[in-house]
Scaffold this motif. Structure first.
Motif, PDB file in Angstrom:
ATOM      1  N   MET A 180       0.837  -1.165   0.000  1.00  0.00           N
ATOM      2  CA  MET A 180       0.000   0.000   0.000  1.00  0.00           C
ATOM      3  C   MET A 180       0.893   1.244   0.000  1.00  0.00           C
ATOM      4  N   SER A 181       0.477   2.263  -0.688  1.00  0.00           N
ATOM      5  CA  SER A 181       1.288   3.468  -0.815  1.00  0.00           C
ATOM      6  C   SER A 181       1.331   4.252   0.500  1.00  0.00           C
ATOM      7  N   ARG A 182       2.397   5.024   0.659  1.00  0.00           N
ATOM      8  CA  ARG A 182       2.566   5.847   1.862  1.00  0.00           C
ATOM      9  C   ARG A 182       1.404   6.807   2.034  1.00  0.00           C
ATOM     10  N   TYR A 183       0.960   7.380   0.949  1.00  0.00           N
ATOM     11  CA  TYR A 183      -0.091   8.385   1.019  1.00  0.00           C
ATOM     12  C   TYR A 183      -1.428   7.772   1.428  1.00  0.00           C
ATOM     13  N   LYS A 184      -1.695   6.578   0.952  1.00  0.00           N
ATOM     14  CA  LYS A 184      -2.924   5.897   1.362  1.00  0.00           C
ATOM     15  C   LYS A 184      -2.884   5.568   2.847  1.00  0.00           C
ATOM     16  N   LEU A 185      -1.720   5.136   3.340  1.00  0.00           N
ATOM     17  CA  LEU A 185      -1.596   4.847   4.770  1.00  0.00           C
ATOM     18  C   LEU A 185      -1.813   6.095   5.620  1.00  0.00           C
ATOM     19  N   LEU A 186      -1.297   7.222   5.158  1.00  0.00           N
ATOM     20  CA  LEU A 186      -1.494   8.459   5.910  1.00  0.00           C
ATOM     21  C   LEU A 186      -2.953   8.910   5.867  1.00  0.00           C
ATOM     22  N   LEU A 187      -3.601   8.742   4.733  1.00  0.00           N
ATOM     23  CA  LEU A 187      -5.024   9.091   4.661  1.00  0.00           C
ATOM     24  C   LEU A 187      -5.862   8.174   5.547  1.00  0.00           C
ATOM     25  N   ILE A 188      -5.512   6.894   5.593  1.00  0.00           N
ATOM     26  CA  ILE A 188      -6.201   5.966   6.495  1.00  0.00           C
ATOM     27  C   ILE A 188      -5.960   6.378   7.945  1.00  0.00           C
ATOM     28  N   ALA A 189      -4.739   6.795   8.263  1.00  0.00           N
ATOM     29  CA  ALA A 189      -4.428   7.241   9.624  1.00  0.00           C
ATOM     30  C   ALA A 189      -5.265   8.457  10.004  1.00  0.00           C
ATOM     31  N   ILE A 190      -5.463   9.374   9.077  1.00  0.00           N
ATOM     32  CA  ILE A 190      -6.275  10.560   9.359  1.00  0.00           C
ATOM     33  C   ILE A 190      -7.732  10.171   9.613  1.00  0.00           C
ATOM     34  N   VAL A 191      -8.264   9.287   8.797  1.00  0.00           N
ATOM     35  CA  VAL A 191      -9.655   8.855   8.969  1.00  0.00           C
ATOM     36  C   VAL A 191      -9.817   8.109  10.296  1.00  0.00           C
ATOM     37  N   VAL A 192      -8.877   7.245  10.627  1.00  0.00           N
ATOM     38  CA  VAL A 192      -8.951   6.496  11.885  1.00  0.00           C
ATOM     39  C   VAL A 192      -8.809   7.439  13.079  1.00  0.00           C
ATOM     40  N   PHE A 193      -8.000   8.493  12.956  1.00  0.00           N
ATOM     41  CA  PHE A 193      -7.865   9.489  14.019  1.00  0.00           C
ATOM     42  C   PHE A 193      -9.203  10.168  14.294  1.00  0.00           C
ATOM     43  N   VAL A 194      -9.913  10.530  13.248  1.00  0.00           N
ATOM     44  CA  VAL A 194     -11.217  11.172  13.417  1.00  0.00           C
ATOM     45  C   VAL A 194     -12.216  10.203  14.051  1.00  0.00           C
ATOM     46  N   ILE A 195     -12.213   8.960  13.613  1.00  0.00           N
ATOM     47  CA  ILE A 195     -13.115   7.961  14.193  1.00  0.00           C
ATOM     48  C   ILE A 195     -12.792   7.734  15.661  1.00  0.00           C
ATOM     49  N   ALA A 196     -11.509   7.680  15.999  1.00  0.00           N
ATOM     50  CA  ALA A 196     -11.107   7.486  17.392  1.00  0.00           C
ATOM     51  C   ALA A 196     -11.551   8.669  18.246  1.00  0.00           C
ATOM     52  N   TRP A 197     -11.485   9.881  17.684  1.00  0.00           N
ATOM     53  CA  TRP A 197     -11.940  11.046  18.451  1.00  0.00           C
ATOM     54  C   TRP A 197     -13.440  10.963  18.720  1.00  0.00           C
ATOM     55  N   PHE A 198     -14.223  10.518  17.731  1.00  0.00           N
ATOM     56  CA  PHE A 198     -15.649  10.355  17.957  1.00  0.00           C
ATOM     57  C   PHE A 198     -15.920   9.277  19.008  1.00  0.00           C
ATOM     58  N   PHE A 199     -15.130   8.230  19.030  1.00  0.00           N
ATOM     59  CA  PHE A 199     -15.269   7.217  20.074  1.00  0.00           C
ATOM     60  C   PHE A 199     -14.975   7.818  21.446  1.00  0.00           C
ATOM     61  N   LEU A 200     -13.935   8.633  21.536  1.00  0.00           N
ATOM     62  CA  LEU A 200     -13.625   9.303  22.799  1.00  0.00           C
ATOM     63  C   LEU A 200     -14.771  10.205  23.219  1.00  0.00           C
ATOM     64  N   LEU A 201     -15.305  10.952  22.285  1.00  0.00           N
ATOM     65  CA  LEU A 201     -16.409  11.858  22.589  1.00  0.00           C
ATOM     66  C   LEU A 201     -17.628  11.072  23.059  1.00  0.00           C
ATOM     67  N   TYR A 202     -17.951   9.984  22.379  1.00  0.00           N
ATOM     68  CA  TYR A 202     -19.108   9.186  22.771  1.00  0.00           C
ATOM     69  C   TYR A 202     -18.880   8.506  24.124  1.00  0.00           C
ATOM     70  N   ALA A 203     -17.665   8.082  24.396  1.00  0.00           N
ATOM     71  CA  ALA A 203     -17.378   7.440  25.681  1.00  0.00           C
ATOM     72  C   ALA A 203     -17.455   8.429  26.839  1.00  0.00           C
ATOM     73  N   SER A 204     -17.230   9.703  26.558  1.00  0.00           N
ATOM     74  CA  SER A 204     -17.206  10.695  27.638  1.00  0.00           C
ATOM     75  C   SER A 204     -18.542  11.392  27.852  1.00  0.00           C
ATOM     76  N   VAL A 205     -19.576  11.000  27.118  1.00  0.00           N
ATOM     77  CA  VAL A 205     -20.866  11.689  27.212  1.00  0.00           C
ATOM     78  C   VAL A 205     -21.466  11.578  28.605  1.00  0.00           C
ATOM     79  N   HIS A 206     -21.424  10.424  29.199  1.00  0.00           N
ATOM     80  CA  HIS A 206     -22.084  10.208  30.484  1.00  0.00           C
ATOM     81  C   HIS A 206     -21.126  10.277  31.666  1.00  0.00           C
ATOM     82  N   THR A 207     -19.998  10.922  31.490  1.00  0.00           N
ATOM     83  CA  THR A 207     -19.055  11.082  32.594  1.00  0.00           C
ATOM     84  C   THR A 207     -19.573  12.168  33.531  1.00  0.00           C
ATOM     85  N   PRO A 208     -19.619  11.898  34.835  1.00  0.00           N
ATOM     86  CA  PRO A 208     -20.108  12.927  35.765  1.00  0.00           C
ATOM     87  C   PRO A 208     -19.130  14.097  35.871  1.00  0.00           C
TER      88      PRO A 208
END
Length: 140
Positions: A1-29
């Motif tokens: 796989m090309s370097r650029y595709k790996l970096l684009l995948i990393a960017i997309v996964v970073f955004v998804i991980a941030w949404f997971f963090l946001l969703y996990a923190s919704v019900h934190t007191p």
């Protein structure tokens, strides 16, 4: 796989991980030591927004690095490596910050565990996209 595709995948996964963090923190007191104290904003929410700002800058820098690296393709290995390090360091540091926030506050949530896994995947994708010396030819 090309370097650029790996970096684009990393960017997309970073955004998804941030949404997971946001969703996990919704019900934190707001105050975990006193559940009756409901004034204020939870610390994990503040850190999530801070990570969103850092992540936005990291995504912009990484995207600009991809464009610069595509233009410098025939250049030397060291110049490509420097562009790669400068443009992707913030993405890796943002991923480490995301792991730290999740481990500190929301690791008991399944979305938090998935977020840690995704942030570690981002680091792995970025490291595997690093320029290799074997792809550059020495001038004759």
């Amino acid at each position: 796989m090309s370097r650029y595709k790996l970096l684009l995948i990393a960017i997309v996964v970073f955004v998804i991980a941030w949404f997971f963090l946001l969703y996990a923190s919704v019900h934190t007191p707001e105050n975990p030591s006193d559940l009756n104290d409901t004034s204020g904003v939870p610390a994990v929410s503040i850190y999530s927004i801070m990570l969103a700002v850092i992540g936005g800058v990291a995504i912009i820098m990484s995207s600009v690095g991809i464009l610069i690296s595509a233009k410098l393709r025939p250049a030397s290995f060291l110049s490509n490596l420097m562009v790669f390090v400068v443009s992707n360091a913030l993405l890796v540091l943002g991923s480490l910050l995301g792991v730290f926030i999740i481990v500190s506050y929301v690791l008991d949530n399944p979305f938090g565990v998935a977020g840690v896994f995704l942030y570690l995947m981002v680091i792995g994708f970025v490291m595997s996209a690093a320029p290799k010396r074997s792809t550059f030819r020495r001038p004759s």
